[in-house]
Design a protein around this motif. Structure first.
Motif, PDB file in Angstrom:
ATOM      1  N   ALA A  62       0.829  -1.206   0.000  1.00  0.00           N
ATOM      2  CA  ALA A  62       0.000   0.000   0.000  1.00  0.00           C
ATOM      3  C   ALA A  62       0.864   1.256   0.000  1.00  0.00           C
ATOM      4  CB  ALA A  62      -0.919   0.002   1.216  1.00  0.00           C
ATOM      5  N   GLN A  63       1.947   1.251   0.756  1.00  0.00           N
ATOM      6  CA  GLN A  63       2.841   2.412   0.788  1.00  0.00           C
ATOM      7  C   GLN A  63       3.479   2.661  -0.570  1.00  0.00           C
ATOM      8  OE1 GLN A  63       5.726   2.239   3.962  1.00  0.00           O
ATOM      9  NE2 GLN A  63       4.297   3.158   5.404  1.00  0.00           N
ATOM     10  N   ALA A  64       3.815   1.581  -1.276  1.00  0.00           N
ATOM     11  CA  ALA A  64       4.408   1.732  -2.605  1.00  0.00           C
ATOM     12  C   ALA A  64       3.407   2.380  -3.555  1.00  0.00           C
ATOM     13  CB  ALA A  64       4.850   0.368  -3.144  1.00  0.00           C
ATOM     14  N   CYS A  65       2.175   1.890  -3.558  1.00  0.00           N
ATOM     15  CA  CYS A  65       1.138   2.460  -4.436  1.00  0.00           C
ATOM     16  C   CYS A  65       0.814   3.898  -4.047  1.00  0.00           C
ATOM     17  CB  CYS A  65      -0.118   1.602  -4.381  1.00  0.00           C
ATOM     18  SG  CYS A  65       0.086  -0.055  -5.082  1.00  0.00           S
ATOM     19  N   GLY A  76       0.471  16.640 -11.548  1.00  0.00           N
ATOM     20  CA  GLY A  76      -0.803  17.146 -12.056  1.00  0.00           C
ATOM     21  C   GLY A  76      -1.689  16.112 -12.717  1.00  0.00           C
ATOM     22  N   ASP A  77      -1.323  14.833 -12.645  1.00  0.00           N
ATOM     23  CA  ASP A  77      -2.127  13.772 -13.258  1.00  0.00           C
ATOM     24  C   ASP A  77      -2.997  13.125 -12.181  1.00  0.00           C
ATOM     25  OD1 ASP A  77      -3.212  11.632 -14.615  1.00  0.00           O
ATOM     26  OD2 ASP A  77      -1.338  11.054 -15.607  1.00  0.00           O
ATOM     27  N   MET A  78      -4.139  13.760 -11.883  1.00  0.00           N
ATOM     28  CA  MET A  78      -4.979  13.273 -10.795  1.00  0.00           C
ATOM     29  C   MET A  78      -5.680  11.959 -11.136  1.00  0.00           C
ATOM     30  SD  MET A  78      -4.228  15.380  -8.536  1.00  0.00           S
ATOM     31  CE  MET A  78      -5.242  14.651  -7.265  1.00  0.00           C
ATOM     32  N   GLN A  79      -5.883  11.689 -12.422  1.00  0.00           N
ATOM     33  CA  GLN A  79      -6.520  10.432 -12.807  1.00  0.00           C
ATOM     34  C   GLN A  79      -5.624   9.251 -12.440  1.00  0.00           C
ATOM     35  OE1 GLN A  79      -7.810  10.184 -16.875  1.00  0.00           O
ATOM     36  NE2 GLN A  79      -8.319   8.013 -16.733  1.00  0.00           N
ATOM     37  N   LYS A  80      -4.344   9.334 -12.813  1.00  0.00           N
ATOM     38  CA  LYS A  80      -3.409   8.261 -12.467  1.00  0.00           C
ATOM     39  C   LYS A  80      -3.217   8.190 -10.956  1.00  0.00           C
ATOM     40  CE  LYS A  80      -0.973   6.108 -14.861  1.00  0.00           C
ATOM     41  NZ  LYS A  80      -1.077   4.715 -15.376  1.00  0.00           N
ATOM     42  N   ALA A  81      -3.157   9.359 -10.316  1.00  0.00           N
ATOM     43  CA  ALA A  81      -2.999   9.378  -8.862  1.00  0.00           C
ATOM     44  C   ALA A  81      -4.157   8.646  -8.204  1.00  0.00           C
ATOM     45  CB  ALA A  81      -2.920  10.818  -8.365  1.00  0.00           C
ATOM     46  N   GLU A  83      -5.996   6.272  -9.407  1.00  0.00           N
ATOM     47  CA  GLU A  83      -5.897   4.832  -9.646  1.00  0.00           C
ATOM     48  C   GLU A  83      -4.982   4.163  -8.625  1.00  0.00           C
ATOM     49  OE1 GLU A  83      -4.592   4.285 -13.639  1.00  0.00           O
ATOM     50  OE2 GLU A  83      -6.324   5.286 -14.538  1.00  0.00           O
ATOM     51  N   PHE A  84      -3.846   4.793  -8.350  1.00  0.00           N
ATOM     52  CA  PHE A  84      -2.902   4.176  -7.414  1.00  0.00           C
ATOM     53  C   PHE A  84      -3.343   4.348  -5.965  1.00  0.00           C
ATOM     54  CE2 PHE A  84      -0.191   4.195 -11.165  1.00  0.00           C
ATOM     55  CZ  PHE A  84       0.411   2.948 -11.055  1.00  0.00           C
ATOM     56  N   TYR A  85      -4.030   5.448  -5.660  1.00  0.00           N
ATOM     57  CA  TYR A  85      -4.575   5.588  -4.311  1.00  0.00           C
ATOM     58  C   TYR A  85      -5.626   4.514  -4.050  1.00  0.00           C
ATOM     59  CZ  TYR A  85      -2.338  10.157  -3.786  1.00  0.00           C
ATOM     60  OH  TYR A  85      -1.416  11.173  -3.670  1.00  0.00           O
ATOM     61  N   ALA A  86      -6.408   4.182  -5.084  1.00  0.00           N
ATOM     62  CA  ALA A  86      -7.417   3.133  -4.935  1.00  0.00           C
ATOM     63  C   ALA A  86      -6.748   1.790  -4.638  1.00  0.00           C
ATOM     64  CB  ALA A  86      -8.267   3.043  -6.196  1.00  0.00           C
ATOM     65  N   GLN A  87      -5.634   1.512  -5.326  1.00  0.00           N
ATOM     66  CA  GLN A  87      -4.895   0.276  -5.072  1.00  0.00           C
ATOM     67  C   GLN A  87      -4.326   0.268  -3.656  1.00  0.00           C
ATOM     68  OE1 GLN A  87      -2.040  -0.880  -8.135  1.00  0.00           O
ATOM     69  NE2 GLN A  87      -3.191   0.290  -9.670  1.00  0.00           N
TER      70      GLN A  87
END
Length: 241
Positions: A62-65, A76-81, A83-87
């Protein structure tokens, strides 16, 4: 190595990681150090390597994601951010920090309802996390404000009055005795973060919310809502500068 990194001793942390096996958590620690130094490309490589190794300890994955999410957010890429926060949240649903990061990304992506619910989960995960509690309170205030039609009408009426007064060049004179000091208006605009990105999402907003709260608690300051200021600037076609 993790303890040394937490204490701010990056040199010792990196030396200990070099002597340890090439585990996913070593990459997480190196990524965190590089991130704090503003070396985002190198940090992204470490966090990605850690995520791909899939540590058997879920909170380490979780820390890595979460680290990857912070880097995409800083770029500035909140979409990708998101996705990884969800993981990260799926791997460690009890982390108030990760949930608050995810909520902030949702808010920035135009999903305030989901953000509010996720901030609520963050506050429940750690009731002592003042950051999550304050961000939750602000999200609740925003939602209530949007649903308060009477309040919106008052703001719109005040904005029109202020805008007309400004355009006419003749501000409405307030009633008074002529010698009492007039209220002083202050605006916090265009704050810029310096150095490496903050460890948590929304720290700039948190700082402003805390500052506003402390000023208001003094009893001698009344905070003007940012929504009113934004509408006024838009009406006058003025920039925030």
């Amino acid at each position: 190595a993790a303890v040394a990194a937490e204490q701010g001793d990056a040199k010792t942390a990196l030396e200990l990681c070099g002597r340890a096996p090439a585990t996913a958590y070593c990459a997480v620690i190196r990524g965190g150090i590089l991130f704090s130094q503003g070396k985002l490309d190198e940090a992204l490589r470490e966090f990605t390597a850690a995520a791909e190794k899939k540590s058997p300890v879920s909170w380490q994955h979780a820390q890595a994601c979460n680290g990857i999410g912070r880097i995409y957010s800083a770029r500035g890429d909140m979409q990708k951010a998101s996705e990884f926060y969800a993981q990260a949240a799926a791997a460690n649903p009890d982390s108030a920090e990760i949930l608050a990061n995810q909520a902030f990304a949702m808010q920035q992506s135009g999903n305030p309802g989901a953000a509010l619910e996720t901030y609520r989960k963050a506050a429940q995960a750690n009731p002592n996390d003042r950051f999550a509690a304050l961000m939750l309170a602000d999200a609740q205030r925003r939602q209530q404000a949007e649903q308060d039609n009477a309040r919106q009408q008052r703001i719109d009426a005040l904005v029109r009055e202020l805008a007309d007064s400004f355009k006419a060049g003749a501000p409405k004179r307030a009633a008074g005795d002529g010698w009492t000091s007039k209220p002083l208006a202050l605006s916090f605009l265009s704050l810029a973060a310096k150095g490496a990105p903050a460890e948590r999402e929304g720290e700039d907003d948190y700082f402003l919310l805390r500052l506003s709260s402390l000023l208001q608690e003094s009893g001698s300051v009344q905070i003007v809502e940012r929504e009113l200021l934004d509408k006024l600037l838009a009406e006058l076609k003025l920039g925030a500068t």
